[in-house]
Design a protein around this motif. Structure first.
Motif, PDB file in Angstrom:
ATOM      1  N   SER A  12       0.854  -1.195   0.000  1.00 23.08           N
ATOM      2  CA  SER A  12       0.000   0.000   0.000  1.00 23.08           C
ATOM      3  C   SER A  12       0.887   1.242   0.000  1.00 23.08           C
ATOM      4  CB  SER A  12      -0.886  -0.012   1.255  1.00 23.08           C
ATOM      5  OG  SER A  12      -1.236   1.302   1.640  1.00 23.08           O
ATOM      6  N   THR A  13       0.598   2.186  -0.866  1.00 22.41           N
ATOM      7  CA  THR A  13       1.401   3.422  -0.890  1.00 22.41           C
ATOM      8  C   THR A  13       1.196   4.211   0.412  1.00 22.41           C
ATOM      9  OG1 THR A  13      -0.358   4.571  -2.097  1.00 22.41           O
ATOM     10  CG2 THR A  13       1.445   3.663  -3.412  1.00 22.41           C
TER      11      THR A  13
ATOM     12  N   GLN B 225      -0.932  -2.215  -6.440  1.00 18.26           N
ATOM     13  CA  GLN B 225      -0.947  -2.387  -4.987  1.00 18.26           C
ATOM     14  C   GLN B 225      -1.520  -3.768  -4.678  1.00 18.26           C
ATOM     15  OE1 GLN B 225      -1.637   1.582  -2.544  1.00 18.26           O
ATOM     16  NE2 GLN B 225      -3.362   1.200  -3.903  1.00 18.26           N
TER      17      GLN B 225
ATOM     18  N   ARG C  38      -5.475  -0.075   0.718  1.00 16.27           N
ATOM     19  CA  ARG C  38      -6.488   0.081   1.763  1.00 16.27           C
ATOM     20  C   ARG C  38      -7.454   1.202   1.425  1.00 16.27           C
ATOM     21  NH1 ARG C  38      -4.792   2.084   6.150  1.00 16.27           N
ATOM     22  NH2 ARG C  38      -2.631   2.644   5.695  1.00 16.27           N
ATOM     23  N   GLY C  39      -8.753   0.986   1.762  1.00 16.31           N
ATOM     24  CA  GLY C  39      -9.768   2.018   1.587  1.00 16.31           C
ATOM     25  C   GLY C  39     -10.272   2.476   2.936  1.00 16.31           C
ATOM     26  N   ARG C  40     -11.258   3.345   2.933  1.00 11.47           N
ATOM     27  CA  ARG C  40     -11.852   3.797   4.195  1.00 11.47           C
ATOM     28  C   ARG C  40     -12.587   2.628   4.842  1.00 11.47           C
ATOM     29  NH1 ARG C  40     -15.760   8.146   3.196  1.00 11.47           N
ATOM     30  NH2 ARG C  40     -15.495   8.799   5.342  1.00 11.47           N
TER      31      ARG C  40
ATOM     32  N   LYS D  20     -18.557   6.425  -8.949  1.00  9.43           N
ATOM     33  CA  LYS D  20     -17.282   6.735  -8.275  1.00  9.43           C
ATOM     34  C   LYS D  20     -16.095   6.256  -9.111  1.00  9.43           C
ATOM     35  CE  LYS D  20     -14.805   5.423  -4.038  1.00  9.43           C
ATOM     36  NZ  LYS D  20     -14.932   5.019  -2.632  1.00  9.43           N
TER      37      LYS D  20
HETATM   38  C1  BTN Z   1     -11.884   4.660  -0.336  1.00 13.57           C
HETATM   39  O1  BTN Z   1     -12.658   5.104  -1.197  1.00 13.57           O
HETATM   40  O2  BTN Z   1     -12.276   3.816   0.487  1.00 13.57           O
HETATM   41  C2  BTN Z   1     -10.465   5.163  -0.271  1.00 13.57           C
HETATM   42  C3  BTN Z   1      -9.562   4.428  -1.212  1.00 13.57           C
HETATM   43  C4  BTN Z   1      -8.134   4.962  -1.185  1.00 13.57           C
HETATM   44  C5  BTN Z   1      -7.212   4.176  -2.083  1.00 13.57           C
HETATM   45  C6  BTN Z   1      -5.857   4.810  -2.211  1.00 13.57           C
HETATM   46  S1  BTN Z   1      -4.906   4.088  -3.513  1.00 13.57           S
HETATM   47  C7  BTN Z   1      -3.478   4.898  -2.949  1.00 13.57           C
HETATM   48  C8  BTN Z   1      -3.509   4.866  -1.449  1.00 13.57           C
HETATM   49  N1  BTN Z   1      -2.920   3.661  -0.918  1.00 13.57           N
HETATM   50  C9  BTN Z   1      -3.799   2.911  -0.258  1.00 13.57           C
HETATM   51  O3  BTN Z   1      -3.552   1.816   0.293  1.00 13.57           O
HETATM   52  N2  BTN Z   1      -4.999   3.497  -0.283  1.00 13.57           N
HETATM   53  C10 BTN Z   1      -4.968   4.763  -0.981  1.00 13.57           C
END
Ligand code: BTN
Length: 270
Positions: A26-27, A50, A54-56, A122
């Motif tokens: 993950s960045t 990746q 990870r997301g929210r 989205k």
């Molecule tokens: C979401 O909509 O839930 C947020 C998603 C965020 C994704 C980005 S991709 C670059 C950065 N690295 C991650 O692991 N997550 C964010």
């Protein structure tokens, strides 16, 4: 090796340091570790793939090779920015919205607080995280994932909120590093205006679902349905309930949904 086209685009921005990966977990994780190792303000981590994006709300965010933009910008908040950490998420939404509109000429909206939509779908998710050291703010990471090609869109069964890619929404040719450059330029521009009335107005002017019925979901409280009125001076979402009462919601642990949808919570979900 860093792609030449990426280097060329970044040379037109104020990015101070760069880490490029063909594949990474993950960045955001890499950027958080880099803050501990003294990364400078406006350092960038970018990856072509990746494997543990990870997301929210602890969701997965899938980034397949060559399909997306996945990057994290490190900011070291200045003294005057430290009270405005919640506004870094909409800052990203405002910057992505502006950049995509400049590059593709398409109308782009922000689903409060910060998902970015084209035609109500989205194409970009944002994950902002703060890093603390002995009670002090060490830095903030702005993680941004943009679906560029069709292959970046998760299968329908995993889409809680309808998802799309830029390729699906435009007939123009897309240069993903040109979009990255414009996002970074917009981030620099709007960061200087963080929390100003111009910033709040721009956010509100491009808000999706204004005047429409939505549902606000909270993990521990009953959902609330109402019509979106706008954003107040703190950046909270203001809803008008059926009885005319107004209610505001802080950026944080809530989901905003059009009032008819259900949450499947899969990868890249809204
Ligand atoms: C979401 O909509 O839930 C947020 C998603 C965020 C994704 C980005 S991709 C670059 C950065 N690295 C991650 O692991 N997550 C964010």
């Amino acid at each position: 090796m860093i792609p030449v086209s990426l280097q060329k685009c970044l040379s037109q921005t104020i990015v101070s340091q760069l880490k490029y990966y063909e594949s990474i977990g993950s960045t955001n994780d890499e950027a958080l570790a880099w803050i501990d190792a003294e990364a400078q303000d406006f350092s960038l981590v970018i990856a072509d793939e990746q494997t543990k994006g990870r997301g929210r709300f602890d969701r997965h965010w899938v980034t397949r090779p060559g399909s997306s933009l996945a990057f994290t910008l490190i900011l070291k908040p200045r003294a005057n920015e430290r009270d405005m950490i919640p506004l870094f998420s909409p800052l990203c939404g405002i910057a992505v919205r502006e950049a995509v509109e400049i590059c593709l000429g398409t109308a782009v909206e922000i689903k409060w607080p910060n998902d970015v939509l084209i035609n109500r779908k989205k194409f970009c998710g944002i994950l902002v995280e703060a890093s603390w050291r002995e009670g002090d703010l060490a830095g903030v990471v702005l993680g941004i994932g943009i679906n560029i090609s069709r292959g970046s869109v998760p299968p329908l069964e995993f889409q809680q909120f309808p998802a799309t890619s830029l390729e699906d929404e435009t007939s123009r040719s897309i240069d993903r590093y040109e979009i990255l450059k414009n996002v970074l330029l917009s981030l620099e521009h709007w960061r200087a205006k963080l929390g100003t009335s111009e910033f709040m107005k721009t956010w509100e002017d491009h808000l999706a679902f204004v005047g429409e019925q939505v549902r606000i979901e909270h993990s521990e409280k009953p959902s609330i349905i109402g019509k979106i009125k706008g954003i107040n001076t703190q950046g909270n979402l203001v809803l008008v309930l059926d009885d005319g009462q107004e209610m505001s919601f802080e950026i944080g642990d809530v989901h905003l949904r059009p009032s008819t949808s259900t949450d499947l919570g899969g990868p890249n979900a809204g």
